[in-house]
Design a protein around this motif. Structure first.
Motif, PDB file in Angstrom:
ATOM      1  N   HIS A  11      -1.989  -3.164  -7.257  1.00 32.03           N
ATOM      2  CA  HIS A  11      -0.548  -3.274  -7.394  1.00 32.03           C
ATOM      3  C   HIS A  11      -0.027  -3.571  -6.001  1.00 32.03           C
ATOM      4  N   HIS A  12       1.231  -3.872  -5.908  1.00 28.98           N
ATOM      5  CA  HIS A  12       1.736  -4.476  -4.683  1.00 28.98           C
ATOM      6  C   HIS A  12       1.445  -3.706  -3.400  1.00 28.98           C
ATOM      7  N   PHE A  13       1.826  -2.455  -3.330  1.00 33.62           N
ATOM      8  CA  PHE A  13       1.820  -1.773  -2.024  1.00 33.62           C
ATOM      9  C   PHE A  13       0.439  -1.354  -1.566  1.00 33.62           C
ATOM     10  N   LEU A  14      -0.437  -1.100  -2.535  1.00 30.44           N
ATOM     11  CA  LEU A  14      -1.802  -0.835  -2.139  1.00 30.44           C
ATOM     12  C   LEU A  14      -2.569  -2.142  -2.082  1.00 30.44           C
ATOM     13  N   ARG A 214      -6.338   9.992  -4.984  1.00 30.52           N
ATOM     14  CA  ARG A 214      -5.809  10.433  -6.282  1.00 30.52           C
ATOM     15  C   ARG A 214      -6.288  11.853  -6.590  1.00 30.52           C
ATOM     16  N   LEU A 217      -4.578  14.518  -4.427  1.00 30.30           N
ATOM     17  CA  LEU A 217      -3.179  14.712  -4.837  1.00 30.30           C
ATOM     18  C   LEU A 217      -3.088  15.476  -6.155  1.00 30.30           C
ATOM     19  N   LEU A 324      -1.399  -2.347   8.179  1.00 28.82           N
ATOM     20  CA  LEU A 324      -0.817  -2.869   6.947  1.00 28.82           C
ATOM     21  C   LEU A 324      -0.186  -4.239   7.182  1.00 28.82           C
TER      22      LEU A 324
ATOM     23  N   THR B 213       2.353   8.473  -0.553  1.00 32.12           N
ATOM     24  CA  THR B 213       0.999   8.223  -1.057  1.00 32.12           C
ATOM     25  C   THR B 213       1.008   8.145  -2.580  1.00 32.12           C
ATOM     26  N   ARG B 214       1.741   9.091  -3.202  1.00 36.51           N
ATOM     27  CA  ARG B 214       1.871   9.036  -4.669  1.00 36.51           C
ATOM     28  C   ARG B 214       2.527   7.737  -5.107  1.00 36.51           C
ATOM     29  N   VAL B 216       2.734   4.802  -3.556  1.00 36.85           N
ATOM     30  CA  VAL B 216       1.893   3.622  -3.324  1.00 36.85           C
ATOM     31  C   VAL B 216       0.787   3.549  -4.374  1.00 36.85           C
ATOM     32  N   LEU B 217       0.203   4.709  -4.707  1.00 34.57           N
ATOM     33  CA  LEU B 217      -0.852   4.714  -5.727  1.00 34.57           C
ATOM     34  C   LEU B 217      -0.308   4.333  -7.101  1.00 34.57           C
ATOM     35  N   GLU B 218       0.993   4.550  -7.287  1.00 36.99           N
ATOM     36  CA  GLU B 218       1.604   4.188  -8.576  1.00 36.99           C
ATOM     37  C   GLU B 218       2.228   2.800  -8.527  1.00 36.99           C
ATOM     38  N   GLY B 219       2.067   2.113  -7.399  1.00 36.07           N
ATOM     39  CA  GLY B 219       2.573   0.749  -7.298  1.00 36.07           C
ATOM     40  C   GLY B 219       4.060   0.667  -7.027  1.00 36.07           C
ATOM     41  N   ARG B 220       4.643   1.781  -6.577  1.00 34.71           N
ATOM     42  CA  ARG B 220       6.075   1.781  -6.293  1.00 34.71           C
ATOM     43  C   ARG B 220       6.312   1.627  -4.790  1.00 34.71           C
ATOM     44  N   PRO B 221       7.491   1.148  -4.399  1.00 31.71           N
ATOM     45  CA  PRO B 221       7.772   1.037  -2.956  1.00 31.71           C
ATOM     46  C   PRO B 221       7.844   2.423  -2.331  1.00 31.71           C
ATOM     47  N   PRO B 222       7.242   2.585  -1.132  1.00 33.44           N
ATOM     48  CA  PRO B 222       7.254   3.904  -0.500  1.00 33.44           C
ATOM     49  C   PRO B 222       8.613   4.283   0.063  1.00 33.44           C
ATOM     50  N   GLN B 229       8.729   3.012   8.357  1.00 33.64           N
ATOM     51  CA  GLN B 229       7.747   2.115   7.743  1.00 33.64           C
ATOM     52  C   GLN B 229       6.762   2.902   6.901  1.00 33.64           C
ATOM     53  N   GLN B 230       5.939   2.151   6.159  1.00 35.27           N
ATOM     54  CA  GLN B 230       4.944   2.797   5.292  1.00 35.27           C
ATOM     55  C   GLN B 230       3.929   3.569   6.133  1.00 35.27           C
ATOM     56  N   ALA B 232       1.685   5.886   4.308  1.00 29.13           N
ATOM     57  CA  ALA B 232       0.524   6.027   3.423  1.00 29.13           C
ATOM     58  C   ALA B 232      -0.428   4.853   3.646  1.00 29.13           C
TER      59      ALA B 232
END
Lengths: 374, 374
Positions: A11-14, A214, A217, A324, B213-214, B216-222, B229-230, B232
């Motif tokens: 997904h985008h941010f990772l 994961r 967390l 990043l 971190t949560r 980013v792992l879920e694909g959401r903007p941090p 800045q990011q 994670a």
């Protein structure tokens, strides 16, 4: 687009931090499949660097008349689409190199040691990403922006095989920034501390970092298969073997490869290599001590004009290179350029360097070497 | 146990890295509430370091006749239980210090600047964790294992107030390891690169790292509120302001505080301070250059016998200090002890140091200072 997936929940941010896949290009503008272009082979095509080889070949419109996708027996038979053509991954055998002009190797040192010389015998020029031949006196160790002259005797189309070694990722990223300054003021001593990404240990290590994060967390014990300890929310000394002198192999690569690439046996280097929980780009804190004075403004100008280097050095907004920001980028970024307070007479500089480990640290550098053969 | 929670989703593998809370102890063995013991105050009790002050006071059975819990108006009125007694958090005012012998401050530099002198006027000895007075010539800057003599003129029970400054976390952790070697062979130059945890920017920064971190792992903007800045899966140059010389304030603390603590204006130090996505312990790669030769075996023996230092240096199993391993621990861990290849004649060493930023880097060191007053 390759149908081989690295099985990440991308997904985008990772995913900014994950290995890239070759992008599809419209056939009408794609000039790669050319009768008079070299035939190439990718050895270790299913790995993180192997996948990046394809992506970079495509991005750079590298010309080829044919391309072989080679991997271990385990991966043989898998199908992948590359630039609108379907390929079947073939098992690597001695015969794989028949008629191959250039082979890009990234399948580990033992595969390189075994199949590198076999490929050379069959007239192939091998660009090897492993450490197998780097310190071999007869093998040039090349960063195209730094020491292209080292490989000037190797020519394609002569029927004569050869091996050209790709330096270690940390060395490439460091020397991309240090060399232009070295050429100006001669580095006499370099103290490096690294902040290295998971990707240097392969795609499985990147997957483990994501999985562990994961798990942690969620309050579960982290899976430790690739590394022997928790990587999520932690850092640790590089996992390479530690030698009797107390340095690990990763650190000694920096010491020895720098001497070979700069062709200076007296260059003094010490390094401390550390893994940080970052996906695919390395960072390095580099302290440089010079023979001649070099002020920071001159250094910044030199770096701004250096090929393959971008300067990110905005003190006011605290904007400097990050792993990043350079992920999936070709250029090595340099910032925190400042006169070293601990040395008199402008004899030292501190810099902070970031570079994509899979790209400039591996695949891109190898393909730039291949381009010099054309 | 404090009823004030830091609102973390705590669980074993991440919580190892989170601020600890004072543990309940059976009243029968607790000797702290003693009529003849000093009265103490904790300023900034709701912060990460403030909470750790309570935890460390409890762990070390620090004797006190009374304890005041002080914070900003915003937190005033909150209740917390400490060692089986209920307390109400009070708003910090000048009158807060009436009758207080020792005040532990960790509420930021501006609060220290305003209320430190007020406390001193009222006869309180202030142990200040901020940077407000560290470079004040009249204020001792103390690491108890390193320079206890600096505070020998300050006595409790004389009615005379004073300020003693706690050094910056990175300086404490570095000098815990470097000082015993400095005493043996005199450090002439030190090159430090840090790997700093979120905790140095407070509890909110730790929460942001976990949240990001949560996300980013879920694909959401941090969410980027504390840092710009990011964080994670990334590292970045320390968020402290960058000065005209190109060093940031965190780095200059290392330079200046080392000189003051070692009482040597000529000591040469350069530092590069970097944040890594780790919760609460800092790591530092330290290159030491000595006036006299010092071999690595002697150095290891010296460090094994140094107070507050533990050596973790197992080359065979690649076991060296990590931030996670020292989290919630008192001792600073040192490893990767090796002769610096880049200096001749055993004139240099590389070491890798880890220490809990909230504990030895802040709360523990401050309470050790307070203990020396008893």
């Amino acid at each position: 687009m390759a149908s081989l997936s690295l099985q990440h929940n991308t997904h985008h941010f990772l995913s900014r931090a994950l290995p890239s896949r070759p992008k599809p290009k419209p056939t009408c503008v794609r000039m790669s499949l050319q009768q008079d272009a070299p035939s190439i082979a990718v050895v270790g095509v299913t790995g993180a660097v192997g996948q990046e080889f394809l992506s970079v070949l495509s991005d750079r419109d590298f010309p080829y008349s044919s391309i072989k996708m080679l991997a271990s027996k385990r991966s043989a038979g898998r199908r992948l689409t590359f630039e609108n053509n379907e390929y079947v991954v073939e098992e690597l055998t001695p015969e794989s190199f028949d008629g191959v002009d250039i082979a890009l190797f990234s399948a580990g040192g033992s595969i390189s040691k075994k199949f590198g010389p076999i490929a050379v015998e069959r007239g192939t020029i091998v660009v090897d990403n492993s450490s197998a031949f780097r310190m071999d006196e007869k093998v040039p160790l090349v960063i195209p922006e730094v020491n292209p002259e080292a490989m000037e005797n190797i020519k394609i189309g002569t029927g004569k095989g050869a091996i050209i070694a790709n330096p270690n990722c940390s060395t490439i990223i460091c020397l991309m920034a240090a060399t232009p300054l070295h050429k100006k003021a001669k580095v006499v001593r370099m103290v490096v501390s690294t902040y290295q990404a998971a990707s240097g240990a392969g795609a499985a290590a990147m997957e483990e970092l994501e999985l562990q994060t994961r798990e942690v967390l969620e309050g579960r014990p982290p899976t430790c298969k690739i590394f022997n300890q928790q990587y999520a929310f932690n850092i640790f000394s590089h996992n390479a073997s530690v030698l009797p002198n107390g340095y690990n192999e990763e650190e000694m690569k920096m010491v020895k490869e720098t001497r070979k690439i700069w062709n200076d046996k007296d260059i003094k280097v010490t390094a401390t290599c550390i893994r940080v929980p970052v996906m695919r780009a390395h960072a390095e804190s580099v302290n440089l001590q010079f023979e001649s004075p070099l002020d920071e403004d001159t250094a910044r100008d030199i770096l701004k004009n250096a090929p393959g280097v971008v300067v990110i050095d905005d003190r006011e907004s605290n904007h400097f290179p990050t792993p990043l920001e350079v992920s999936n980028k070709d250029d090595v970024a340099v910032g925190r350029i400042r006169q070293d307070l601990s040395l008199d007479g402008n004899q030292g500089l501190d810099i902070f360097v970031c570079g994509d480990q899979i790209r400039k640290g591996a695949a891109l550098n190898a393909i730039q070497i291949a381009e010099m053969l054309l």
